[in-house]
Design a protein around this motif. Structure first.
Motif, mmCIF file in Angstrom:
data_model
loop_
_atom_site.group_PDB
_atom_site.id
_atom_site.type_symbol
_atom_site.label_atom_id
_atom_site.label_comp_id
_atom_site.label_asym_id
_atom_site.label_seq_id
_atom_site.Cartn_x
_atom_site.Cartn_y
_atom_site.Cartn_z
ATOM 1 N N GLY A 48 0.805 -1.215 0.000
ATOM 2 C CA GLY A 48 0.000 0.000 0.000
ATOM 3 C C GLY A 48 0.833 1.257 0.000
ATOM 4 O O GLY A 48 0.354 2.320 0.394
ATOM 5 N N GLN A 76 -4.126 1.197 2.845
ATOM 6 C CA GLN A 76 -4.576 -0.190 2.914
ATOM 7 C C GLN A 76 -4.236 -0.844 4.256
ATOM 8 O O GLN A 76 -3.635 -0.240 5.141
ATOM 9 C CB GLN A 76 -4.041 -0.994 1.731
ATOM 10 N N SER A 87 -7.848 -5.240 3.322
ATOM 11 C CA SER A 87 -7.870 -5.097 1.866
ATOM 12 C C SER A 87 -7.042 -6.163 1.169
ATOM 13 O O SER A 87 -7.156 -6.332 -0.049
ATOM 14 C CB SER A 87 -7.363 -3.700 1.462
#
Length: 794
Positions: A369, A374, A378
């Motif tokens: 991320g 994130q 996720s």
């Protein structure tokens, strides 16, 4: 003239009366693993593909040359331009093609940035050949759409021209590095690299040709994400005007040029807060339900909060040491980790009774991320499947994110979570016999840094490391793979730079000091903000002018920032594809609590641009776009600039004090603007960033001491040919191999950075996830596998 006409499914006679079969070139992109190999007998050599495109373009050019219509002549010019670009690009790509194999990790895992660019150019030629053949077969049809193919052919020509510029940069990189080295021997900045050739037009990578270099199964996904990004930016910057944003966002679906300009604009000017907001869409309420509906079912999926209390550890020498909880940047806070297990096991805290014994191994995972977005949630799309196929628990760390928690906060939290895990194997359902670290993207960087901290502390190291598309040298150090971010739909250049700045350069977010008009008229717009030396940026990037009587210099990045904040309705009133001078509120001022009425400097800058700088013109398609007004009185005041730019100095009317005319204030603003405003947005990235990153091995594990790297456990690295971090993985694997470590490298074809998040959407991405599982299995039980892994190409 003797012409050969290639057309799908037919044979055509040439002037000699002989028949030639059409050479079949596949629709999928060229494979980087094969693009530098010698041609196999019976198969057309790579050069034949370029010749086939030239022949097809020449045939189409001859056909449309007598056509007097505007679109007919544009088609003629478009095909002739393609021929010229092929003649220019071929010798450049041929040179790179010949030297690229010498930069591979080994023969079983061919891959490096040079190979990747050769495959990208080959894919562009395949795309152009397919397009040209479509014109050949359909140009006599009654419903042949000249207007459509005009845009397609011109876009393909722009694409090939931009790739030619990239190839010039690769020639420079080859001269900077030693044979076999992908990173320069001596320090070289991106600014120095980009000054060697023309500006790269990034529009062509995000418009009609978006995703041409990726597998067909990924192109629709990437196009959808790009449309969502452009549409989301409308909602993000519209300040609540959602209906207008949705309507304008729909236009990005049918207008590729509008989408391309918006994406390039966002990439180069949107802040890291926008990146965070967009990437966090993966954790929206709707997306949260996707893993449970489509991925493997797991019995345990819960968050465990680790208290910020000292942890007592025992070193390998039997000594006790205390690990303090992280306090840097954001103070003492609880740390969340996610436990995922396909089965409940004996001893698992809060899971009731179970007869299943603890697992022998454990996966310690860090999500990607870009260090700024994130979480483990996720990344459930593939973690659930991994837990099911490996049948062992996975502990994923939800480390703190930048810019609120920059380096080294996340690394310290990962290290703290590892120490907690060592002392609590029973609570997470494992004996801890074998520990394997796993991480993708930013998470891979963190587990490598954590391993270094573990080795330095003398604690028990993991039995293996699995890293997917890892950034192991956190810097925009010039390398061939780094240039791939200029065309990456998921990790564009601006996003990558702002994530790096947010994580590695917290002190660069300096405040802009108030300057007098005299200071502003002579100051340098690229003067770096005082910081810790990680990354230097223009002050105009970091905040608005602090008073109505003082002006910051308006740099190209300022104008791009204005356009990024411009809503769809505002853009349509002026120009939906180019920079406008509308008065817009900067999110930096909004974050500081300044209301639009208080932020007078933005209004003054906008008024100045509209009255003294911008005029309008009309392009070939009848659309208006802003241009720079000529100012004949200022020629004597111009400073030397590049061939494509000019410096204008203008003076707005005097501002009267109201009480005393002697207190007149003259506002002077110096604007460095390009004559071509398209180039203002699509300029080379050197205008934005200047790097000076220290060799901190915890930030960039590639710089770790050899004696420490020799003690690394077995490593498996998986990356993709089209990843801007590809060279990091190749060079790190080479370094470990040279030190005698056990290391394996896999390089997959046609997939983007972050493909694991799409493992439920694309077949090839799912196959890549399965390969990750196989590599982790090798690390979990190495005694039953050969010391050298079987490198697999997909």
């Amino acid at each position: 003239m003797k012409l050969r006409l290639f057309s799908r499914g037919f044979r055509f006679a040439t002037g000699s009366g002989k028949f030639y079969k059409k050479m079949d070139f596949s629709d999928p992109p060229a494979k980087a693993s094969l693009c530098c190999e010698e041609s196999v007998e019976g198969a057309p050599p790579t050069y034949a593909m370029y010749e086939a495109l030239k022949d097809s373009c020449q045939n189409n050019a001859t056909y449309f040359h007598p056509d007097d219509s505007e679109n007919g002549q544009r088609l003629y010019q478009g095909f002739m331009t393609l021929i010229d670009h092929i003649d220019t690009v071929w010798p450049l790509v041929d040179h790179v093609r010949k030297v690229a194999p010498s930069y591979d990790f080994d023969a079983k895992a061919p891959g490096n940035g040079y190979r990747s660019f050769v495959s990208v150019v080959d894919s562009c030629v395949l795309h152009g050949l397919k397009l040209s053949r479509q014109v050949c077969t359909g140009r006599d049809a009654l419903l042949f759409r000249k207007g459509y193919f005009v845009k397609e052919v011109e876009s393909c020509g722009q694409l090939l021209a931009s790739l030619g510029t990239c190839l010039h940069h690769l020639q420079t990189l080859l001269s900077w590095a030693a044979p076999g080295e992908l990173f320069p021997i001596e320090p070289h900045s991106p600014e120095e690299l980009f000054s060697q050739a023309d500006t790269i037009n990034q529009y062509c990578f995000y418009g009609r040709c978006l995703g041409f270099q990726f597998l067909p199964s990924m192109r629709g996904i990437l196009k959808g994400i790009s449309i969502c990004m452009a549409g989301f930016s409308e909602a993000y910057y519209s300040h609540g005007n959602l209906i207008s944003s949705v309507w304008t966002g729909g236009q990005y679906l049918i207008d590729p040029e509008m989408r391309a300009r918006r994406i390039v604009n966002i990439s180069q000017s949107a802040s890291v807060e926008f990146c965070k907001a967009f990437w966090f869409l993966a954790e929206s309420e709707i997306m949260k339900r996707v893993p449970s509906l489509m991925s493997s079912t797991v019995a345990v999926n819960k968050i465990i909060t680790l208290p910020p209390e000292p942890i007592v550890m025992t070193t390998n020498e039997g000594k006790e040491m205390t690990i303090l909880p992280p306090t840097v940047h954001i103070g003492l806070q609880g740390l969340n980790v996610r436990l995922i297990s396909v089965n409940k096991r004996i001893g698992m805290a809060g899971e009731g009774s179970s007869t299943l014994p603890p697992a022998e191994g454990i996966i310690f995972h860090c999500h990607g991320g870009g260090f700024v977005a994130q979480s483990s949630k996720s990344h459930e799309t593939y973690l659930r499947e991994w837990a099911s196929k490996l049948n062992i628990p996975i502990l994923s760390v939800d480390y703190s994110l930048a810019p609120q928690a920059p380096f080294p906060r996340a690394l310290e939290e990962v290290f703290f979570a590892y120490c907690w895990m060592i002392n609590n194997f029973k609570e997470i359902g494992t004996t801890g016999k074998r520990i394997v670290f796993a991480g993708d993207s930013a998470g891979a960087n963190l587990i490598a840094g954590c391993t270094l901290k573990i080795l330095e502390a003398g604690l028990r190291p993991p039995e293996g490391l699995f890293m997917a598309y890892a950034p192991l040298l956190v810097s925009f150090i010039p390398s061939p793979a780094r240039l791939l971010c200029l065309m990456d739909p998921l990790l564009p250049f601006g996003f990558m730079m702002r994530c790096l700045k947010a994580y590695a350069s917290p002190n660069a977010r300096g405040k802009v000091e108030k300057r007098s008009s005299k200071e502003n008229s002579t100051s340098n717009a690229t003067t770096p903000v005082e910081g810790n030396g990680f990354l230097k940026v223009s002050p105009s990037q970091e905040g608005a002018s602090e008073g109505p009587s003082s002006f910051e210099e308006v740099s190209p990045s300022d104008l791009a920032e204005l356009q990024a904040h411009k809503s769809g309705s505002e853009r349509r009133q002026s120009s939906d594809t180019t920079i406008s001078a509308a008065s817009l509120t900067s999110e930096h001022t909004a974050a500081a609590g300044i209301t639009p009425t208080e932020d007078k400097s933005q209004q003054y800058v906008s008024d100045f641009l509209e009255r003294y700088v911008f005029d309008s013109d009309t392009d070939s398609e009848g659309r208006k776009f802003p241009v720079v007004k000529p100012n004949k009185n200022l020629h004597s005041q111009r400073e030397p600039e590049s061939e494509n730019s000019s410096t204008l100095i203008g003076e707005p009317p005097l501002l009267h004090d109201g009480e005393n005319k002697d207190h007149k204030k003259r506002i002077k603003t110096r604007l460095a603007v390009r004559s071509n405003l398209d180039a203002l947005i699509a300029r080379s990235p050197s205008d934005e960033f200047i790097f000076s990153v220290p060799r901190d091995p915890l930030l960039s594990p590639y710089w770790a001491d050899d004696e420490l790297l020799k003690r690394f456990p077995p490593v498996r690295i998986l990356t993709v040919h089209l990843d801007p971090c590809l060279d990091d993985c190749v060079m790190f694997a080479k370094k470990l191999k040279g030190l005698g470590n056990e290391v394996g490298l896999d390089v997959l074809e046609g997939l983007p950075h972050g493909f694991l998040n799409f493992s439920l959407m694309a077949k090839e991405a799912h196959e890549g996830s399965n390969l990750c599982v196989e590599r982790i299995k090798q690390l979990l039980d190495l005694e039953n596998h050969a010391n050298t892994p079987d490198n697999t190409e997909l």
